[in-house]
Design an enzyme around this catalytic site. Structure first.
Site, PDB file in Angstrom:
ATOM      1  N   THR A 126       9.621  -1.412 -12.818  1.00 43.80           N
ATOM      2  CA  THR A 126       8.448  -1.022 -12.028  1.00 43.80           C
ATOM      3  C   THR A 126       8.034  -2.236 -11.214  1.00 43.80           C
ATOM      4  OG1 THR A 126       6.074  -0.573 -11.995  1.00 43.80           O
ATOM      5  CG2 THR A 126       6.912  -1.496 -14.018  1.00 43.80           C
ATOM      6  N   ASP A 128       5.173  -2.836 -10.447  1.00 46.92           N
ATOM      7  CA  ASP A 128       3.847  -3.258 -10.942  1.00 46.92           C
ATOM      8  C   ASP A 128       3.936  -4.299 -12.067  1.00 46.92           C
ATOM      9  OD1 ASP A 128       2.965  -1.370  -9.191  1.00 46.92           O
ATOM     10  OD2 ASP A 128       2.061  -0.043 -10.673  1.00 46.92           O
ATOM     11  N   HIS A 273       4.192   1.524   0.167  1.00 48.46           N
ATOM     12  CA  HIS A 273       5.568   1.765  -0.282  1.00 48.46           C
ATOM     13  C   HIS A 273       6.595   0.827   0.328  1.00 48.46           C
ATOM     14  CE1 HIS A 273       3.559   5.422  -1.614  1.00 48.46           C
ATOM     15  NE2 HIS A 273       4.549   5.557  -2.486  1.00 48.46           N
TER      16      HIS A 273
HETATM   17  O1  F6P Z   1       4.028   2.686 -10.448  1.00 44.55           O
HETATM   18  C1  F6P Z   1       4.567   2.112  -9.334  1.00 44.55           C
HETATM   19  C2  F6P Z   1       3.777   2.479  -8.106  1.00 44.55           C
HETATM   20  O2  F6P Z   1       4.478   1.946  -7.012  1.00 44.55           O
HETATM   21  C3  F6P Z   1       2.327   2.049  -8.106  1.00 44.55           C
HETATM   22  O3  F6P Z   1       2.138   0.702  -7.756  1.00 44.55           O
HETATM   23  C4  F6P Z   1       1.729   2.996  -7.121  1.00 44.55           C
HETATM   24  O4  F6P Z   1       0.354   3.149  -7.335  1.00 44.55           O
HETATM   25  C5  F6P Z   1       2.474   4.264  -7.391  1.00 44.55           C
HETATM   26  O5  F6P Z   1       3.722   3.882  -7.916  1.00 44.55           O
HETATM   27  C6  F6P Z   1       2.663   5.138  -6.182  1.00 44.55           C
HETATM   28  O6  F6P Z   1       3.336   6.286  -6.574  1.00 44.55           O
HETATM   29  P1  F6P Z   1       3.916   7.382  -5.585  1.00 44.55           P
HETATM   30  O7  F6P Z   1       5.099   6.798  -4.900  1.00 44.55           O
HETATM   31  O8  F6P Z   1       4.264   8.510  -6.475  1.00 44.55           O
HETATM   32  O9  F6P Z   1       2.832   7.700  -4.606  1.00 44.55           O
END
Ligand code: F6P
Length: 344
Positions: A126, A128, A273
């Site tokens: 991840t 994060d 993203h």
């Molecule tokens: O968990 C990883 C992450 O990139 C977070 O930092 C972010 O809040 C989330 O995924 C975004 O998710 P999605 O791509 O489903 O919008």
């Protein structure tokens, strides 16, 4: 000779393909076969995927995303029915064990399935970096590098225009990316979920800085950061100033408040993203490769229910249930203390 399944679940990140490549290569050496399930747990439930071979895992080391696709499907959402479907797929395909590559959501499901006897091992990923039980998850260092490069670029334009730049980075629950990238790029203020901010203090700090030799500032905000909850707010304007809403786009609130309270021209950038896309940096390629090889070795030796962990500089195996027990891995605040030294 055994057959193993591989899946990637949750949000994608750079380095997933490098894990898949390492898992498969290590096992092919011993004559094992691999089946890649599409779209995380969903692929196991609906039995969708394809055989992973030397040919189709070649050239994956630098490639972003995941060739298997991913989803946030929770296999336990429908109770035992989902688990039964999953078991049926594994049986039909003669799968002897699974390599589950995921973050807290995907690995939480893996822990429950492991408790129910599904043979599996886990690899933490991840951007994060909030999976407990390991120092680093695959993808984190690449996200930090992308954010650092972006903030470096914002620095020069901030300086040219005498502006405050508010930069939002991912991190719903933790401020790892914000703190690492903020430190690496010399941010003047970093706002993280672990430490609710007081917008008045943030502005007082910026005023002090701008009274000195600098007339620009960089404020890095984790998307999950939130303002302190005021004891009692009666004035509607003040309520706006002390917003407590943590959400994607929190940087817009912070930027607006800074501009209103200080009068400094402010711009907001949301990296979003972008931090999850493209090639993994060398650190993530190495981490992914080491995790992948270790995962296959654990699986083939029958050491199920383990998560690969990077601790110090060593790859080790930790008990998945124990590793995930603390919930999210919060930012080490001693690191934030170091970052704070440079808020001037
Ligand atoms: O968990 C990883 C992450 O990139 C977070 O930092 C972010 O809040 C989330 O995924 C975004 O998710 P999605 O791509 O489903 O919008």
């Amino acid at each position: 000779m055994a057959t193993y399944g591989v899946l990637t679940g949750g949000g994608d990140c750079p380095g997933l393909n490098a894990v898949i490549r390492a898992v498969v290569r290590r096992g092919l050496h011993d004559g094992h076969r691999f089946f890649g399930f599409n779209s995380g747990w969903l692929g196991v439930r609906i039995d969708k995927g394809y055989e992973l071979t030397h040919e189709n895992t070649s050239g994956l080391l630098p490639r972003g995303g995941t060739i298997l696709g991913t989803s946030r499907t929770d296999p336990l959402a429908d109770g035992e029915a989902g688990v039964d479907e999953l078991r049926a797929t594994l049986e039909r395909r003669g799968i002897d064990g699974l390599v589950v590559i995921g973050g807290n959501g995907t690995l939480g499901a893996a822990r429950e399935l492991s408790r129910r006897g599904v043979p599996l091992v886990a690899v933490p990923k991840t951007i994060d970096n909030d999976v407990p039980g390991t120092d680093f998850s695959v993808g984190f260092h690449t996200a930090v590098k992308i954010a650092t490069d972006a903030i470096d670029r914002l620095h020069t334009t901030a300086e040219s225009h005498n502006r405050v730049m508010v930069v939002e980075v991912m991190g719903r629950h933790t401020g790892w990316i914000a703190t690492f990238a903020g430190m690496a790029s010399g941010a003047d203020m970093i706002l993280v979920p672990e430490q609710p901010y007081d917008i008045q203090k943030v502005c007082a700090h910026l005023r002090r800085r701008h009274a000195g030799p600098h007339s620009f500032s960089i404020v890095v905000v984790a998307e999950g950061a939130s303002g302190i909850r005021p004891a009692r707010v009666t004035n509607p304007e003040e309520r706006h100033e002390l917003s407590t809403r943590p959400a994607e786009g929190v940087a817009f609130d912070v930027g607006k408040q800074i501009e209103e309270l200080t009068g400094y021209e402010t711009r907001v950038t949301i990296l979003g993203h972008v931090l999850r896309g493209g090639k993994p940096v060398a650190f993530d390629r190495l981490l992914a490769t080491r995790y992948g090889v270790a995962a296959t070795e654990a699986l083939t030796a029958g050491r199920f229910g383990k998560m690969m962990s990077f601790t110090g500089d060593a790859i080790c195996e930790v008990d998945l249930a124990e590793a995930l027990a603390p919930g999210k891995k919060e930012l080490d605040l001693s690191l934030y203390d170091v970052a704070e030294v440079f808020f001037e």
